[in-house]
Design an enzyme around this catalytic site. Sequence first.
Site, PDB file in Angstrom:
ATOM      1  N   HIS A   1      21.239  42.549   4.548  1.00  0.00           N
ATOM      2  CA  HIS A   1      21.816  42.152   5.837  1.00  0.00           C
ATOM      3  C   HIS A   1      20.916  41.139   6.535  1.00  0.00           C
ATOM      4  O   HIS A   1      21.386  40.120   7.048  1.00  0.00           O
ATOM      5  CB  HIS A   1      22.010  43.376   6.740  1.00  0.00           C
ATOM      6  CG  HIS A   1      23.253  44.154   6.447  1.00  0.00           C
ATOM      7  ND1 HIS A   1      23.457  44.789   5.244  1.00  0.00           N
ATOM      8  CD2 HIS A   1      24.361  44.416   7.207  1.00  0.00           C
ATOM      9  CE1 HIS A   1      24.636  45.407   5.266  1.00  0.00           C
ATOM     10  NE2 HIS A   1      25.203  45.190   6.444  1.00  0.00           N
TER      11      HIS A   1
ATOM     12  N   HIS B   1      16.734  50.928   6.428  1.00  0.00           N
ATOM     13  CA  HIS B   1      15.624  50.057   5.997  1.00  0.00           C
ATOM     14  C   HIS B   1      14.330  50.385   6.732  1.00  0.00           C
ATOM     15  O   HIS B   1      14.368  50.821   7.889  1.00  0.00           O
ATOM     16  CB  HIS B   1      15.950  48.579   6.264  1.00  0.00           C
ATOM     17  CG  HIS B   1      16.927  47.987   5.300  1.00  0.00           C
ATOM     18  ND1 HIS B   1      16.654  47.826   3.959  1.00  0.00           N
ATOM     19  CD2 HIS B   1      18.186  47.500   5.485  1.00  0.00           C
ATOM     20  CE1 HIS B   1      17.703  47.287   3.364  1.00  0.00           C
ATOM     21  NE2 HIS B   1      18.645  47.089   4.255  1.00  0.00           N
TER      22      HIS B   1
END
Length: 358
Positions: A118, A177
């Site tokens: 992303h 993450h």
Amino acid sequence: ASQMDLLHSNGVLIIQHLQRDYRAYQDFLNFMSHVGDPRNIFSIYFPLWFQLNQVVGTKMIWVAVIGDWFNLIFKWILFGHRPYWWVQETMIYPNQSSPCLEQFPITCETGPGSPSGHAMGSSCVWYVMVTAALSYTVRWKDKSAVTLHRLTWSFLWSIFWIIQIIVCISRVFIATHFPHQVILGVFAGILVAEAFEHTPAIQTASLRMYIKTNLFLFAFALGFYLVLKLLDIDLLWSVPKAKKWCANPDWINIDTTPFAGLVRNLGALFGLGLGINSEMFIMSCKGKNSCKLSFRILCIAASLAMLQLYNFVKIPTHTEYLFYILSFCKSAAMPLTVVALVPYCVHSLMRTTEKKLN
């Protein structure tokens, strides 16, 4: 504990801090995580930019596809864990008292975590957009225009970094993450985008070139996977971990697996090549109507509407190979619609209207 374990445990502390102190901004951060989704490049950013500037639109697809391909290879090399499963399996915490990280419907990505796809996708496409916008202002020569260019430069790059920081925070907040993974993703994305600033050949690439590029990217990724499989290294090691530690089985999506992303990107690149080298594109986007603002606005509106309809097309996931084939076809249809089908229909409509008026 190893240096990586210490890096991960510090990352967990940051995630806990974010989840505790930024709870009020949960909906906004979830939204920003969607903003950073690489799939938005094909369904939102590309249709807007391609009709405004075909050079920028073409570059955007190439950057997105090659960037995501590098992201896949890096993920396979780096073997990065994701926070939501790492805290459950690590031995670094005493007495098995692992920290509690909250999960969300978009947390349970199934691929490895480093670098963040992303963050990488967001930084590379926004880098293309900002540099494209600034290329218009750099031509201004008089003194007041130079000052305006500097102000525009400062404003656009500020917007760029604000968006990247918020996307990174959102990915860390949802525990998908670690902080170092999103930072690595942002700078990797910028490097890929900058490399394509110096690759003009993509603008004149033939359909054969698109097909060759697709075959190379697929063969390299598949070959890399099979060679490591022969060496008894499973590059899909992250999928069982995701399924085991995801708080809700319904949040696991085949669309987030490494090969799903690869197939989606190859489909988009093939669709772009097919569209740009089609007769429909030459007739509509190279004709006299292409210079008209009304033509471009109609193309943007129709493209965005059509691509939103594609989002309602749900691909069956019960058979993995069928899913990949249909995913490739759907992804190819999106740029083909933007580049050839919609402009051709708008061009035909305008031409019919002009004939009636005459």
